[in-house]
Structures are given as C-alpha cells and as structure tokens.
Design a protein around this motif. Structure first.
Motif, PDB file in Angstrom:
ATOM      1  N   LEU A 102       0.796  -1.231   0.000  1.00 17.74           N
ATOM      2  CA  LEU A 102       0.000   0.000   0.000  1.00 17.74           C
ATOM      3  C   LEU A 102       0.829   1.282   0.000  1.00 17.74           C
ATOM      4  O   LEU A 102       0.315   2.343  -0.326  1.00 17.74           O
ATOM      5  CB  LEU A 102      -0.935   0.011   1.212  1.00 17.74           C
ATOM      6  N   HIS A 103       2.087   1.216   0.406  1.00 14.02           N
ATOM      7  CA  HIS A 103       2.983   2.381   0.474  1.00 14.02           C
ATOM      8  C   HIS A 103       2.340   3.578   1.196  1.00 14.02           C
ATOM      9  O   HIS A 103       2.220   4.665   0.629  1.00 14.02           O
ATOM     10  CB  HIS A 103       3.442   2.806  -0.924  1.00 14.02           C
ATOM     11  N   PRO A 104       1.924   3.375   2.442  1.00 15.01           N
ATOM     12  CA  PRO A 104       1.290   4.487   3.170  1.00 15.01           C
ATOM     13  C   PRO A 104       2.302   5.591   3.487  1.00 15.01           C
ATOM     14  O   PRO A 104       3.509   5.357   3.510  1.00 15.01           O
ATOM     15  CB  PRO A 104       0.806   3.821   4.460  1.00 15.01           C
ATOM     16  N   ASP A 105       1.780   6.780   3.711  1.00 14.59           N
ATOM     17  CA  ASP A 105       2.628   7.896   4.129  1.00 14.59           C
ATOM     18  C   ASP A 105       3.004   7.767   5.597  1.00 14.59           C
ATOM     19  O   ASP A 105       4.073   8.202   6.012  1.00 14.59           O
ATOM     20  CB  ASP A 105       1.883   9.223   3.928  1.00 14.59           C
ATOM     21  N   LEU A 106       2.100   7.195   6.383  1.00 15.57           N
ATOM     22  CA  LEU A 106       2.275   7.092   7.823  1.00 15.57           C
ATOM     23  C   LEU A 106       1.644   5.797   8.313  1.00 15.57           C
ATOM     24  O   LEU A 106       0.566   5.421   7.856  1.00 15.57           O
ATOM     25  CB  LEU A 106       1.604   8.287   8.519  1.00 15.57           C
ATOM     26  N   ALA A 107       2.327   5.125   9.230  1.00 10.46           N
ATOM     27  CA  ALA A 107       1.771   3.939   9.872  1.00 10.46           C
ATOM     28  C   ALA A 107       1.660   4.216  11.365  1.00 10.46           C
ATOM     29  O   ALA A 107       2.623   4.673  11.988  1.00 10.46           O
ATOM     30  CB  ALA A 107       2.660   2.720   9.628  1.00 10.46           C
ATOM     31  N   LEU A 108       0.498   3.960  11.934  1.00  4.87           N
ATOM     32  CA  LEU A 108       0.274   4.084  13.368  1.00  4.87           C
ATOM     33  C   LEU A 108       0.431   2.684  13.948  1.00  4.87           C
ATOM     34  O   LEU A 108      -0.357   1.792  13.628  1.00  4.87           O
ATOM     35  CB  LEU A 108      -1.126   4.630  13.646  1.00  4.87           C
ATOM     36  N   VAL A 109       1.447   2.477  14.785  1.00  2.00           N
ATOM     37  CA  VAL A 109       1.843   1.132  15.178  1.00  2.00           C
ATOM     38  C   VAL A 109       1.832   0.950  16.695  1.00  2.00           C
ATOM     39  O   VAL A 109       2.495   1.701  17.414  1.00  2.00           O
ATOM     40  CB  VAL A 109       3.254   0.801  14.637  1.00  2.00           C
ATOM     41  N   ASP A 110       1.132  -0.088  17.149  1.00  2.00           N
ATOM     42  CA  ASP A 110       1.169  -0.489  18.552  1.00  2.00           C
ATOM     43  C   ASP A 110       2.382  -1.392  18.752  1.00  2.00           C
ATOM     44  O   ASP A 110       2.820  -2.074  17.820  1.00  2.00           O
ATOM     45  CB  ASP A 110      -0.119  -1.232  18.910  1.00  2.00           C
ATOM     46  N   ASP A 137      12.604  -1.085   4.838  1.00  2.00           N
ATOM     47  CA  ASP A 137      12.268  -1.761   3.581  1.00  2.00           C
ATOM     48  C   ASP A 137      11.263  -0.995   2.721  1.00  2.00           C
ATOM     49  O   ASP A 137      11.284  -1.110   1.501  1.00  2.00           O
ATOM     50  CB  ASP A 137      11.696  -3.160   3.844  1.00  2.00           C
ATOM     51  N   CYS A 138      10.370  -0.266   3.349  1.00  4.49           N
ATOM     52  CA  CYS A 138       9.274   0.368   2.610  1.00  4.49           C
ATOM     53  C   CYS A 138       9.378   1.890   2.573  1.00  4.49           C
ATOM     54  O   CYS A 138       8.610   2.544   1.865  1.00  4.49           O
ATOM     55  CB  CYS A 138       7.933  -0.023   3.218  1.00  4.49           C
ATOM     56  N   GLY A 139      10.250   2.463   3.382  1.00  6.88           N
ATOM     57  CA  GLY A 139      10.378   3.917   3.430  1.00  6.88           C
ATOM     58  C   GLY A 139       9.180   4.605   4.064  1.00  6.88           C
ATOM     59  O   GLY A 139       8.975   5.799   3.889  1.00  6.88           O
ATOM     60  N   CYS A 140       8.402   3.863   4.808  1.00  3.27           N
ATOM     61  CA  CYS A 140       7.207   4.410   5.447  1.00  3.27           C
ATOM     62  C   CYS A 140       7.581   5.047   6.786  1.00  3.27           C
ATOM     63  O   CYS A 140       8.383   4.505   7.534  1.00  3.27           O
ATOM     64  CB  CYS A 140       6.206   3.282   5.668  1.00  3.27           C
TER      65      CYS A 140
END
Length: 154
Positions: free
Chosen positions: A49-57, A76-79
């Motif tokens: 999906l190449h998101p701009d931002l990931a919110l991660v628990d 790996d993804c530059g996210c």
C-alpha cells in the motif's frame, strides 16, 4: 490541513481501538488505507500500500513485535511510523526509526492534533513548531524537521 491527505496504515490488534483509530484518521481528513493485526500482515500491507504514515502499537497479536515492524517498514518500505502504545518504556532510544510516539491512553483531540502536525512535517519537511502535547518526537526526526528546542514528552 496540507494539500494532500495522508494515506495511513493502522497496525493495532485490538479491534475496537483499530476501528476508533480508523474513524479518527478519516474524521481528521486523512485516508485509512488498511489495518493490520500482526507483524507479518503489517509489513505486507506497508509493502503493497505504500502508506505515508503507519500508526503502530508495540504489542500485536503475535507478541511485542511492533518495534520490529517499525524497523522493517521504515527500512524496507520507506514508510514513516508513529508508535501508539501504552508500552512507551519498551521503545529503543532510536525509536526503531519511528518519527515518535503517542502514549496510550490517548484522546481524540490528541490523535487529530498529532496527525495534523505530522502531515505538515511530512509535506513541508520541517516542523511548524514544537509538537503538540501528547506527541513525543524521536530525536532523529526532531533534528530532521529542524527543531532546535527539546521536544515535549508524551
């Protein structure tokens, strides 16, 4: 809000929290592009999906794997990732490459304010000022985004 809405990946294994975050992201004018509950699912979605931002628990369905997830999707993804966790003390000093952390429990206002702040940082390449209360930036991102003062803690 910046010119282009962020695509946001949610990495959270508690269904109610994931649903709430998805709603908050959407209500704030951004695009929730997917939701992952395990580390493998998170990395796979970030790659596709190449998101701009990931919110991660930090603690996911398969254990306390959020730190490894952030390292993988960053490297790996530059996210860009943001930790959203009650386990702030489990974060390494380098934040595993994440831009920062919001500690749980968080408020609706806190999440929306942090998203707006990060959207500006990501679009313009510099911070619009100190981070909002509740958002602690990683030292590397504070420096990258031109903050000379010590960021506030979560």
């Amino acid at each position: 809000m910046p010119g282009r809405a962020l695509d946001v990946l949610i990495v959270e294994d508690e269904v109610l929290l994931a649903t709430e975050l998805e709603f908050l992201v959407q209500e704030a004018g951004y695009h929730p592009v997917g939701c992952a509950m395990s580390s493998d699912e998170a990395v796979d979605l970030a790659r596709s999906l190449h998101p701009d931002l990931a919110l991660v628990d930090v603690h996911l369905r398969d254990g306390p794997t959020g730190v490894e997830v952030v390292r993988k999707i960053h490297d790996d993804c530059g996210c860009v990732a943001l930790f959203m966790t009650a386990n702030v003390k489990r974060l390494p000093d380098d934040f595993a490459g994440a831009c920062g952390v919001i500690g749980k429990p968080y408020s609706e206002h806190g999440v929306k304010t942090a998203l707006a702040y990060l959207a500006v940082c990501l679009e313009e390449g510099h911070a619009p000022g100190l981070p909002p209360v509740g958002l602690a930036l990683a030292p590397a991102y504070a420096e990258l985004w031109g903050l000379t003062e010590t960021p506030r803690s979560a």
